[in-house]
Design a protein around this motif. Structure first.
Motif, PDB file in Angstrom:
ATOM      1  N   MET A   1      13.453 -24.860  39.900  1.00  7.10           N
ATOM      2  CA  MET A   1      14.499 -24.366  39.005  1.00  7.10           C
ATOM      3  C   MET A   1      14.252 -22.911  38.645  1.00  7.10           C
ATOM      4  O   MET A   1      13.132 -22.500  38.401  1.00  7.10           O
ATOM      5  CB  MET A   1      14.499 -25.189  37.713  1.00  7.10           C
TER       6      MET A   1
ATOM      7  N   ASP B   1      27.252 -14.130  34.492  1.00  8.23           N
ATOM      8  CA  ASP B   1      28.156 -14.145  35.652  1.00  8.23           C
ATOM      9  C   ASP B   1      29.506 -13.554  35.275  1.00  8.23           C
ATOM     10  O   ASP B   1      30.092 -12.780  36.017  1.00  8.23           O
ATOM     11  CB  ASP B   1      28.408 -15.602  36.071  1.00  8.23           C
TER      12      ASP B   1
ATOM     13  N   ASP C   1      17.982  -9.278  41.878  1.00  7.45           N
ATOM     14  CA  ASP C   1      17.273 -10.025  40.842  1.00  7.45           C
ATOM     15  C   ASP C   1      17.398 -11.528  41.009  1.00  7.45           C
ATOM     16  O   ASP C   1      16.658 -12.283  40.411  1.00  7.45           O
ATOM     17  CB  ASP C   1      17.753  -9.600  39.451  1.00  7.45           C
ATOM     18  N   TYR C   2      18.361 -11.951  41.816  1.00  8.71           N
ATOM     19  CA  TYR C   2      18.474 -13.401  42.022  1.00  8.71           C
ATOM     20  C   TYR C   2      17.610 -13.886  43.170  1.00  8.71           C
ATOM     21  O   TYR C   2      17.499 -15.051  43.407  1.00  8.71           O
ATOM     22  CB  TYR C   2      19.931 -13.779  42.344  1.00  8.71           C
TER      23      TYR C   2
ATOM     24  N   ARG D   1      23.736 -23.578  34.953  1.00 10.27           N
ATOM     25  CA  ARG D   1      22.899 -22.382  34.974  1.00 10.27           C
ATOM     26  C   ARG D   1      22.857 -21.717  36.335  1.00 10.27           C
ATOM     27  O   ARG D   1      22.278 -20.662  36.512  1.00 10.27           O
ATOM     28  CB  ARG D   1      21.486 -22.728  34.510  1.00 10.27           C
TER      29      ARG D   1
ATOM     30  N   PRO E   1      26.011 -20.602  29.612  1.00  4.70           N
ATOM     31  CA  PRO E   1      25.119 -20.339  30.754  1.00  4.70           C
ATOM     32  C   PRO E   1      25.736 -19.422  31.807  1.00  4.70           C
ATOM     33  O   PRO E   1      25.008 -18.860  32.621  1.00  4.70           O
ATOM     34  CB  PRO E   1      24.841 -21.733  31.315  1.00  4.70           C
TER      35      PRO E   1
ATOM     36  N   THR F   1      29.744 -12.062  42.464  1.00  7.00           N
ATOM     37  CA  THR F   1      28.912 -12.244  41.288  1.00  7.00           C
ATOM     38  C   THR F   1      28.365 -13.658  41.163  1.00  7.00           C
ATOM     39  O   THR F   1      27.450 -13.892  40.408  1.00  7.00           O
ATOM     40  CB  THR F   1      29.723 -11.944  40.015  1.00  7.00           C
ATOM     41  N   LEU F   2      28.945 -14.571  41.872  1.00  3.28           N
ATOM     42  CA  LEU F   2      28.374 -15.907  41.856  1.00  3.28           C
ATOM     43  C   LEU F   2      27.159 -15.873  42.759  1.00  3.28           C
ATOM     44  O   LEU F   2      27.144 -15.183  43.761  1.00  3.28           O
ATOM     45  CB  LEU F   2      29.376 -16.920  42.379  1.00  3.28           C
ATOM     46  N   ASN F   3      26.154 -16.616  42.377  1.00  5.31           N
ATOM     47  CA  ASN F   3      24.992 -16.581  43.256  1.00  5.31           C
ATOM     48  C   ASN F   3      24.667 -17.957  43.776  1.00  5.31           C
ATOM     49  O   ASN F   3      24.006 -18.739  43.129  1.00  5.31           O
ATOM     50  CB  ASN F   3      23.802 -15.961  42.546  1.00  5.31           C
TER      51      ASN F   3
ATOM     52  N   ASP G   1      14.153 -16.723  43.857  1.00  8.00           N
ATOM     53  CA  ASP G   1      14.015 -18.145  44.139  1.00  8.00           C
ATOM     54  C   ASP G   1      14.351 -18.518  45.553  1.00  8.00           C
ATOM     55  O   ASP G   1      14.317 -19.681  45.922  1.00  8.00           O
ATOM     56  CB  ASP G   1      14.915 -18.943  43.200  1.00  8.00           C
TER      57      ASP G   1
ATOM     58  N   ILE H   1      20.754 -21.081  43.764  1.00  9.92           N
ATOM     59  CA  ILE H   1      19.562 -20.922  42.941  1.00  9.92           C
ATOM     60  C   ILE H   1      19.207 -22.180  42.165  1.00  9.92           C
ATOM     61  O   ILE H   1      18.154 -22.250  41.586  1.00  9.92           O
ATOM     62  CB  ILE H   1      19.684 -19.749  41.950  1.00  9.92           C
ATOM     63  N   THR H   2      20.072 -23.180  42.180  1.00 10.18           N
ATOM     64  CA  THR H   2      19.777 -24.326  41.333  1.00 10.18           C
ATOM     65  C   THR H   2      18.834 -25.308  42.010  1.00 10.18           C
ATOM     66  O   THR H   2      17.885 -25.795  41.417  1.00 10.18           O
ATOM     67  CB  THR H   2      21.064 -25.081  40.991  1.00 10.18           C
TER      68      THR H   2
END
Lengths: 439, 505
Positions: free
Chosen positions: A1, A432, B481-482, B30, A428, B3-5, B485, B8-9
C-alpha cells in the motif's frame, strides 16, 4: 500500500466563510422582503385573484426545489462514478442539497392550498362535492377577486374523478411528506459523512458514500419523477406524459450546474477557493452544463414531437393551452414564451457553450450560467402559469415570488455554508482533484 | 486522465489465493486500481495482441475453427431462408393482418440495440475519461458494426421488393418517387446509416496505429500488403499522433449524440403512432437505456469467452467485467423505471384502451412473454447489486444471457402484445412465427458470430496503443512522485516505441 497522495497546502486561504457573509444574508433579507411585498401588493391591487398568487408560488417553488434536487444528483453521481476531478466543487453541491429543510418549509403554502380544498393550484384538490358531470371548454367563473378563465380540466369532471385514488388531498400530502423527508435525509446523510471526513480524514467514509449512492439514486429517481408529476404535471389533471419527470430533472440539473458555476465564481471573487478550483474544473462544469442543455432539448423535443405527431386531443390540450399549436385560431400569447424557450433554453446556449474557449473563460462561462438559470426558471413558468388562461401573465407577482423564494433559499444556503469548510479538506482524492487537467 | 495514477493501490503481482484470478476490483479511494495486470510492459501488450492475429493459420486454436464452423452453418441458414423469402414473398413470415410487424421488426430493434454499447464505450465513456474502456472498446465497436449489419437485413427485406430499396434514398429521379419524409421509417434509414458510417469510421480511425504495428510485425507478404494498405502510411511521428488524437476526440463528440439519436428514432417508429402501448413520451430515452442495457449484456457475453480463449485476462480484468456489470445494472434499473412509469401513467391517463393494453400484457395470452421479459430484465440483474456476484464470472455470464433474452422479449412484448388486440374485438388475433422467421433469427446470429470470429482472428482485438496509455509506465514522466510504488520496468525496450502514446488523447 502506498501513502496517500501528498496533501495540498490549503492553509494559505480561508476555508470557511468569514463575517462578510452576514452582509450577504442582510442583502438576501432585503431581497426577500422586497419580493414578498411586490407579490402581496400585486395580489391586492390586481384582479387576478389568489389563483395567480398560488400558481406563481408553485413556479418559484419548483425553481428552488430543482436547485436542491440537482445538487443532490450531482453529489450522488460523483460518488457513484468515484470521480476524482469533482472533489473541490462537490461541497457547494452538497450544501445546495442539504438546504432541503428550507425548501421543505417553503412547501407549506402549497400544502395549505391543497388542504383547504380551494383548488387554486390543483383543480383535483377541490372536494368531491364540487364534481360535475359535464363542463364546457373555456368557461368563466366568478371568483372573489374577479372573473377567471377556466379550462375544462379545471372543473372537477369525470375524468379527473377517475384519478381520485391518486389525486386526492390526504394522499398528496402524505406523498410530499415522504418525498421531502427522503430528500432531506439523503442530503443530510451525504453532507454529514463529507464533513465528518473533514475532521477525521477517514477514507472509509468515502467508501461508504460510494457504496450507498447507487441505491439512494434509485430512490431519488422514483421520488423526483413522481414529485414532478405531482407538483407540476397535475396542475392540469387531464394531461399525462411519461417523460415529464425526466423533463423536470434535466432542467433541474442544468439549473444547478449554472448555480454551482455562479457560486464558485462569486466565492473566488471574494478570496475563497483560489488555487483550489481552477479553470479545469470550470471547463468540466461547463461541459456538464452543455450536456444538460442538450439533454433538456432532447427530452423537450421528444415530449413535444411525439404528442404533436400523434395529435390525440387528450394530450395536445396541454400544449394548446401553452400556445404550442399549429392551429391559428387556437394560438395565444404563450406561443412566444414557447418559442423563446426553444431558442433560449436550447439553441442559443447550445451554440454558446460549444467552444472550449468559452468554457475556460471565466466571464463567458458566468454569462452562459446566468443565461441558463434564467431560462430554467422560464421553463417552469411556462409549464405552470398558462393555467391562468390564454393571456400571458408576467408581473411583480411572478418575479417577486421568484426573488423572494430564491432569497430565502440563499439565506439558508449561506447559513449552512458558514458552518462547514468550503472544500472537503480530507477527501482521499483531493490532491487528484486539485492537480486535475483537461488534456 | 493524466492526473489519475493507475496502479498504486494493489501490488501488480498480486498472487490470487487458490489459483483464482488476481483481483483488481478494489475501490480504495486512496488510489486507482491497475487496469492491466500481470507482469506486462508495453512490449508484452503488443506481443500478446499481435500474436492472436498474426500466428499462422495452422496454429489457430481448434476452438476457433469449431466456433467458426457452427457460425458458418447458422449463416448458411440465413442464406437459405432469405433466398426462399425473396423467391416466394414476405408471406412466408408469420406476420398477419393485425400483427403486421413481427419477427422482422423485433429482430431489427434487437440488433440495433445491441449495437449501442460499442459507441457508448468508445465515445461517451471516452468523454467521461473512463480509462478502463481502452481494453474493451475495440471489440465492442466491432460488435456494434456487425450488429447494425444484422439489423439492416430485416427492414430491407420487409419492404417486400428489396430490389427497390434504393427508392428510400433522396436521389434525383424523373418519376417523382420522393421518399416520404414524414415517416419515421425513413428517418430510420438516415439514422441507422449515419450511425453505421460514423461507427465504422470511428472503429477504423482508432485502429490505424494498431494496424501499423501489425504491418510491421506481419511475416507473410499478403499480410504485409493488406495491413500496410490499411495502416495508411502511419509512421508514429508525433505529428501523426497529434492529428490522430484530435480526429479521435472530434469523432467521439460526433458519435455521442448518435448514441442517443439512433434508438430515439427507432422508438419514434412506435411512439409517433396513436396505438395504445406505443404512444408514450418516455419511449426515446427508455429505448436508449434499453439498448445500452442489451448492448452491454452482449459485450459481456463476448468478452468472457474471448478473454479466456485468447489469453487476454491481464487486459480484460475482473475490474473491467465488474464495471460493465455496474453499467448493465444501472441501465437495467432505468428500463425498470420506465416500466413503472408506463404502467402508472397508463392507469393515470384515464385512457381505457391504454389501460387495457397494459393489463393485457400482464394477464393476456402473451403473459408468458411478459413474464420472461420481466424476470430477465428486472429481476435477474438485481443480483449485480452485490460485488460477490459481479466478480463471479459464471453469475455475470448467466445474468448477461438473461438480459440478452429479456431484451429480445421486450421488443416482442412491445410489438406483438400492442398489435394483436385491436380496438375492436372482432380484429383480435394471435401471432406465431414460422420456420422462416426462426431461421432468419438464428441466421442473423450466424452472420454476427461469423463476422466477430473473423475480426478476432485477423484484426487487433484490443486497442494496444490506448491500453498502453492507462498503464503506469505512461505516467512516470509526469508524476514522478507516484513512481515509488511501481515495481515494473519503466523503459520501452521493444522496437514499437514509436507506437506508444505518451498520454491520452
Amino acid at each position: 500500500m502506498s501513502s496517500p497522495s501528498p496533501s495540498p497546502d490549503l492553509s494559505k486561504q480561508p476555508l470557511r466563510l468569514g463575517p462578510e457573509s452576514q452582509g450577504w444574508i442582510r442583502f438576501c433579507i432585503i431581497a426577500a422582503v422586497v419580493g414578498v411585498l411586490s407579490a402581496v401588493a400585486h395580489l391586492f391591487l390586481a384582479v387576478d385573484g389568489d389563483k395567480r398568487f398560488f400558481l406563481a408560488y408553485v413556479v418559484a417553488y419548483g425553481f428552488i426545489l430543482s436547485l436542491s434536487l440537482g445538487g443532490l444528483f450531482f453529489v450522488m453521481i460523483q460518488h457513484l462514478s468515484r470521480a476524482g476531478w469533482s472533489v473541490v466543487v462537490r461541497r457547494p453541491a452538497e450544501l445546495l442539497a442539504a438546504n432541503m429543510p428550507v425548501v421543505a418549509l417553503l412547501f407549506l403554502p402549497i400544502a395549505v392550498s391543497v388542504a383547504m380544498g380551494g383548488g387554486e393550484i390543483y383543480p383535483w384538490a377541490q372536494p368531491d362535492s364540487a364534481a360535475v358531470e359535464y363542463a364546457e371548454e373555456g368557461t368563466f367563473r366568478e371568483s372573489l377577486a374577479g372573473v377567471e378563465h377556466l379550462y375544462l380540466h379545471q372543473v372537477l369532471d369525470g375524468l379527473t374523478m377517475e384519478k381520485r385514488p391518486y389525486l386526492n388531498r390526504p394522499f398528496f400530502l402524505l406523498r410530499w411528506a415522504l418525498f421531502l423527508a427522503l430528500w432531506m435525509w439523503m442530503a443530510h446523510w451525504f453532507l454529514k459523512h463529507s464533513t465528518l471526513q473533514d475532521e477525521t480524514g477517514d477514507h472509509q467514509l468515502t467508501v461508504k458514500q460510494e457504496t450507498w449512492a447507487g441505491l439512494l439514486l434509485l430512490i431519488y429517481a422514483l421520488t423526483v419523477s413522481f414529485g414532478a408529476w405531482d407538483l407540476l404535471m397535475s396542475v392540469n389533471p387531464h394531461w399525462f406524459s411519461t417523460i415529464f419527470g425526466v423533463y423536470y430533472f434535466t432542467g433541474a440539473v442544468a439549473g444547478t450546474l449554472a448555480v454551482m458555476i455562479l457560486l464558485l465564481k462569486f466565492l473566488q471573487g471574494r478570496g475563497y477557493l483560489n488555487e483550489v478550483v481552477t479553470v479545469e474544473h470550470y471547463h468540466d462544469l461547463g461541459k456538464f452544463l452543455f450536456a444538460f442543455v442538450f439533454f433538456w432539448g432532447y427530452i423537450a423535443f421528444s415530449q413535444y414531437m411525439l404528442i404533436w405527431y400523434a395529435a390525440l386531443p387528450e394530450t395536445t390540450g396541454w400544449f394548446t393551452n401553452r400556445g404550442a399549436t399549429a392551429v391559428r385560431e387556437e394560438m395565444n400569447g404563450w406561443l412566444w414564451i414557447a418559442i423563446l424557450l426553444v431558442v433560449g433554453h436550447f439553441v442559443i446556449p447550445f451554440v454558446g457553450l460549444m467552444s472550449r474557449h468559452v468554457k475556460r473563460n471565466g466571464g463567458g462561462l458566468v454569462f452562459w450560467a446566468g443565461w441558463v438559470l434564467v431560462f430554467h426558471w422560464l421553463d417552469i413558468y411556462w409549464v405552470v402559469m398558462p393555467e391562468m388562461g390564454p393571456a400571458v401573465v408576467l408581473g411583480p407577482m411572478e418575479i417577486g415570488l421568484a426573488v423572494a423564494l430564491s432569497a430565502v433559499f440563499a439565506i439558508g444556503l449561506i447559513r449552512r455554508a458558514s458552518k462547514v469548510n468550503l472544500v472537503p479538506t480530507h477527501d482521499p482524492r483531493l490532491a487528484d482533484s486539485i492537480a486535475f487537467e483537461n488534456l | 486522465m493524466a492526473t489519475l495514477n493507475p496502479g498504486i493501490t494493489i501490488p501488480r503481482d498480486t498472487a490470487a489465493p487458490g489459483g483464482r484470478e488476481p483481483d483488481n476490483s478494489s475501490d480504495d479511494p486512496r488510489g486507482r486500481a491497475p487496469l492491466v495486470l500481470g507482469d506486462n510492459d508495453f512490449s508484452s501488450v503488443t506481443d500478446k495482441v499481435t500474436a492472436i492475429a498474426l500466428k499462422p493459420m495452422n496454429q489457430t486454436p481448434k476452438a476457433w475453427y469449431v466456433a467458426f464452423a457452427i457460425s458458418l452453418a447458422m449463416l448458411s441458414l440465413l442464406g437459405v431462408t432469405v433466398a426462399y423469402l425473396l423467391t416466394t414473398g414476405v408471406g412466408v413470415w408469420g406476420n398477419n393482418n393485425r400483427v403486421a410487424w413481427g419477427f422482422d421488426i423485433i429482430n431489427f430493434v434487437f440488433w440495433v440495440g445491441i449495437g449501442h454499447a460499442g459507441t457508448l464505450i468508445s465515445a461517451i465513456l471516452f468523454l467521461f475519461r473512463q480509462n478502463w474502456r481502452t481494453s474493451i472498446n475495440r471489440f465492442a465497436e466491432a460488435m456494434t458494426i456487425f450488429a447494425v449489419t444484422c439489423a439492416g437485413i430485416y427492414p430491407a427485406l420487409h419492404i417486400g421488393r428489396v430490389w427497390l430499396a434504393y427508392w428510400m434514398l433522396p436521389y434525383f429521379n424523373q418519376m417523382g418517387m420522393w421518399p416520404q419524409a414524414r415517416s419515421p421509417l425513413l428517418w430510420d434509414v438516415f439514422a441507422v446509416t449515419t450511425y453505421a458510417t460514423v461507427s465504422a469510421l470511428f472503429w477504423y480511425v482508432g485502429m490505424v496505429p494498431d494496424l501499423a504495428t501489425f504491418r510491421d510485425r506481419a511475416k507473410n507478404r499478403i499480410g504485409k500488403l493488406i495491413y500496410g494498405l490499411a495502416a495508411l502510411g502511419w509512421n508514429g511521428s508525433s505529428r501523426h499522433w497529434m492529428r490522430f488524437e484530435r480526429a479521435y476526440l472530434l469523432l467521439a463528440a460526433l458519435a455521442t449524440p448518435l448514441v442517443l439519436s439512433v434508438h430515439s428514432v427507432v422508438s419514434f417508429d412506435f411512439a409517433i403512432s396513436q396505438l395504445p402501448g406505443w404512444h408514450t413520451t418516455i419511449f426515446p430515452p427508455y429505448f436508449v437505456a434499453g439498448a445500452v442495457f442489451g448492448g452491454f449484456a452482449m459485450v459481456i457475453t463476448l468478452a468472457i469467452p474471448a478473454r479466456q480463449f485468447f489469453g487476454l485476462k491481464d487486459m480484460i480484468t475482473i475490474r473491467h467485467l465488474e464495471n460493465m456489470a455496474k453499467i448493465m445494472l444501472g441501465t437495467g434499473l432505468i428500463v425498470a423505471f420506465a416500466y413503472v412509469s408506463e404502467f402508472f401513467v397508463a392507469w393515470y391517463s384515464g385512457h381505457h384502451f391504454e389501460q387495457f393494453v397494459f393489463a393485457n400484457r400482464v394477464v393476456g395470452p402473451y403473459a408468458w412473454a411478459f413474464g420472461v421479459m420481466f424476470f430477465c430484465n428486472v429481476i435477474a440483474p438485481q443480483a449485480l447489486w452485490f460485488k460477490a456476484m459481479r466478480t463471479n464470472i459464471w453469475v455475470l455470464l448467466a445474468v448477461a444471457m438473461c438480459v440478452n433474452v429479456g431484451m429480445w422479449f421486450e421488443r416482442f412484448v412491445i410489438i406483438v402484445t400492442s398489435l394483436h388486440r385491436d380496438f375492436l374485438p372482432a380484429n383480435w388475433t394471435m401471432y406465431a412465427p414460422t420456420w422462416v422467421d426462426m431461421g432468419m433469427l438464428i441466421g442473423s446470429f450466424g452472420l454476427f458470430f461469423t463476422m466477430f470470429l473473423l475480426f478476432c482472428r485477423f484484426l487487433p482485438m484490443v486497442a494496444m496503443a490506448e491500453v498502453k496509455t492507462v498503464m503506469p509506465q505512461s505516467h512516470v514522466e509526469h508524476h514522478g512522485d507516484y513512481a515509488g510504488d511501481y515495481h515494473g520496468d519503466y523503459g520501452q525496450t521493444d522496437d514499437e516505441s514509436a507506437n506508444d502514446k505518451e498520454d491520452q488523447p
